[in-house]
Design a protein around this motif. Structure first.
Motif, mmCIF file in Angstrom:
data_model
loop_
_atom_site.group_PDB
_atom_site.id
_atom_site.type_symbol
_atom_site.label_atom_id
_atom_site.label_comp_id
_atom_site.label_asym_id
_atom_site.label_seq_id
_atom_site.Cartn_x
_atom_site.Cartn_y
_atom_site.Cartn_z
ATOM 1 N N UNK A 1 0.793 -1.220 0.000
ATOM 2 C CA UNK A 1 0.000 0.000 0.000
ATOM 3 C C UNK A 1 0.828 1.273 0.000
ATOM 4 N N UNK A 2 2.093 1.177 0.317
ATOM 5 C CA UNK A 2 2.860 2.375 0.586
ATOM 6 C C UNK A 2 3.989 2.587 -0.404
ATOM 7 N N UNK A 3 4.419 3.830 -0.486
ATOM 8 C CA UNK A 3 5.558 4.165 -1.333
ATOM 9 C C UNK A 3 6.864 3.847 -0.610
ATOM 10 N N UNK A 4 7.946 3.866 -1.360
ATOM 11 C CA UNK A 4 9.256 3.636 -0.778
ATOM 12 C C UNK A 4 10.011 4.956 -0.692
ATOM 13 N N UNK A 5 10.775 5.087 0.378
ATOM 14 C CA UNK A 5 11.587 6.274 0.609
ATOM 15 C C UNK A 5 13.051 5.876 0.442
ATOM 16 N N UNK A 6 13.745 6.620 -0.405
ATOM 17 C CA UNK A 6 15.094 6.231 -0.777
ATOM 18 C C UNK A 6 16.153 7.074 -0.079
ATOM 19 N N UNK A 7 17.294 6.434 0.161
ATOM 20 C CA UNK A 7 18.465 7.149 0.615
ATOM 21 C C UNK A 7 19.189 7.785 -0.551
ATOM 22 N N UNK A 8 20.266 8.542 -0.281
ATOM 23 C CA UNK A 8 20.970 9.283 -1.332
ATOM 24 C C UNK A 8 21.904 8.426 -2.176
ATOM 25 N N UNK A 9 22.160 7.194 -1.764
ATOM 26 C CA UNK A 9 22.994 6.305 -2.557
ATOM 27 C C UNK A 9 24.433 6.215 -2.079
ATOM 28 N N UNK A 10 25.051 5.079 -2.391
ATOM 29 C CA UNK A 10 26.485 4.856 -2.160
ATOM 30 C C UNK A 10 27.094 4.448 -3.489
ATOM 31 N N UNK A 11 28.090 5.217 -3.909
ATOM 32 C CA UNK A 11 28.766 4.881 -5.167
ATOM 33 C C UNK A 11 29.962 4.009 -4.839
ATOM 34 N N UNK A 12 29.987 2.803 -5.398
ATOM 35 C CA UNK A 12 31.058 1.850 -5.128
ATOM 36 C C UNK A 12 31.814 1.530 -6.405
ATOM 37 N N UNK A 13 33.126 1.646 -6.312
ATOM 38 C CA UNK A 13 33.987 1.298 -7.445
ATOM 39 C C UNK A 13 34.900 0.163 -6.995
ATOM 40 N N UNK A 14 34.858 -0.940 -7.727
ATOM 41 C CA UNK A 14 35.718 -2.077 -7.413
ATOM 42 C C UNK A 14 36.751 -2.228 -8.527
ATOM 43 N N UNK A 15 38.016 -2.098 -8.142
ATOM 44 C CA UNK A 15 39.091 -2.138 -9.133
ATOM 45 C C UNK A 15 39.677 -3.538 -9.263
#
Lengths: 112, 113
Positions: free
Chosen positions: B99-113
């Motif tokens: 029934x409800x919407x989702x609330x999102x965080x700002x994100x984590x950018x991950x780079x794997x070398x």
């Protein structure tokens, strides 16, 4: 697998014009939601429309849902530069799972 | 209210290293989710939780583990990072999904070398 597919993938319009984005999906749904994502940010919920609803409004946003065609459209009227973002539809299936499935998005650019 | 927060914002890992991404929400939501976003792919669900102490697999769970020891926190772990896990990771929460919407965080950018 992607449940929702947005069309077009990218759209550029002049400020003040209306923008229309479409979403098609494959299976029976409980509800369909539209989200906006500004560059480098998280998604922000815009509007939710349930399977028994045909149209919904929120400010300058108008969403329609056609369950017979398994499609939805998002109309943004009188566009502003701040509307530049990616727009995603997400569907909640009727088949018992509790997960939203997101489409690949439409990139909207408003030209000042 | 802070809403949904994510730590860290950006991280670079070498192949084989491990790390934990932290998600916290202060809205007393029952459901929490981890997604990854890759160019042209939209968001794909990795794991989710329907309440404290519960976890479940999403669409792309391989290579990730999660834990929900406290209602407000949802941790995503990478035991042995691979270049294919280079992505932007988003956490979200909701009261319920049906029934409800989702609330999102700002994100984590991950780079794997």
């Amino acid at each position: 697998s992607q449940q929702g597919e947005e069309d077009p993938q990218a759209l550029s319009i002049q400020e003040g014009e209306n923008a229309t984005m479409n979403c098609s999906y494959k299976t029976s749904i409980n509800n369909l939601q539209w989200y906006r994502q500004n560059s480098g940010r998280g998604l922000v919920h815009l509007i939710l429309i349930r399977s028994n609803e045909r149209e919904k409004h929120s400010g300058r946003l108008r969403v329609t849902l056609d369950t017979s065609k398994k499609s939805s459209s998002l109309l943004i009227t009188a566009s502003r530069a701040a509307d530049t973002a990616s727009y995603f539809c997400a569907t909640l299936s009727n088949f018992g799972n509790e997960k939203l499935t997101f489409g690949t998005g439409t990139r909207l650019t408003i030209i000042p | 209210n802070a809403g949904v927060t994510q730590t860290p914002k950006f991280r670079v890992l070498k192949t084989g290293q491990s790390m934990t991404l932290l998600c916290a929400q202060d809205m007393n939501h029952e459901y929490m989710y981890w997604y990854r976003q890759d160019p042209g792919m939209g968001l794909r669900l990795i794991h989710y939780s329907v309440g404290e102490g519960t976890t479940a697999k999403g669409e792309v769970p391989d290579g990730y583990n999660v834990s929900r020891l406290k209602k407000q926190n949802f941790l995503l772990g990478l035991e042995s990072a691979a270049p294919s896990q280079t992505s932007v990771y988003f956490c979200a929460s909701s009261y319920t999904t049906r029934q409800e919407t989702q609330y999102f965080g700002p994100g984590t950018r991950l780079l794997v070398l």
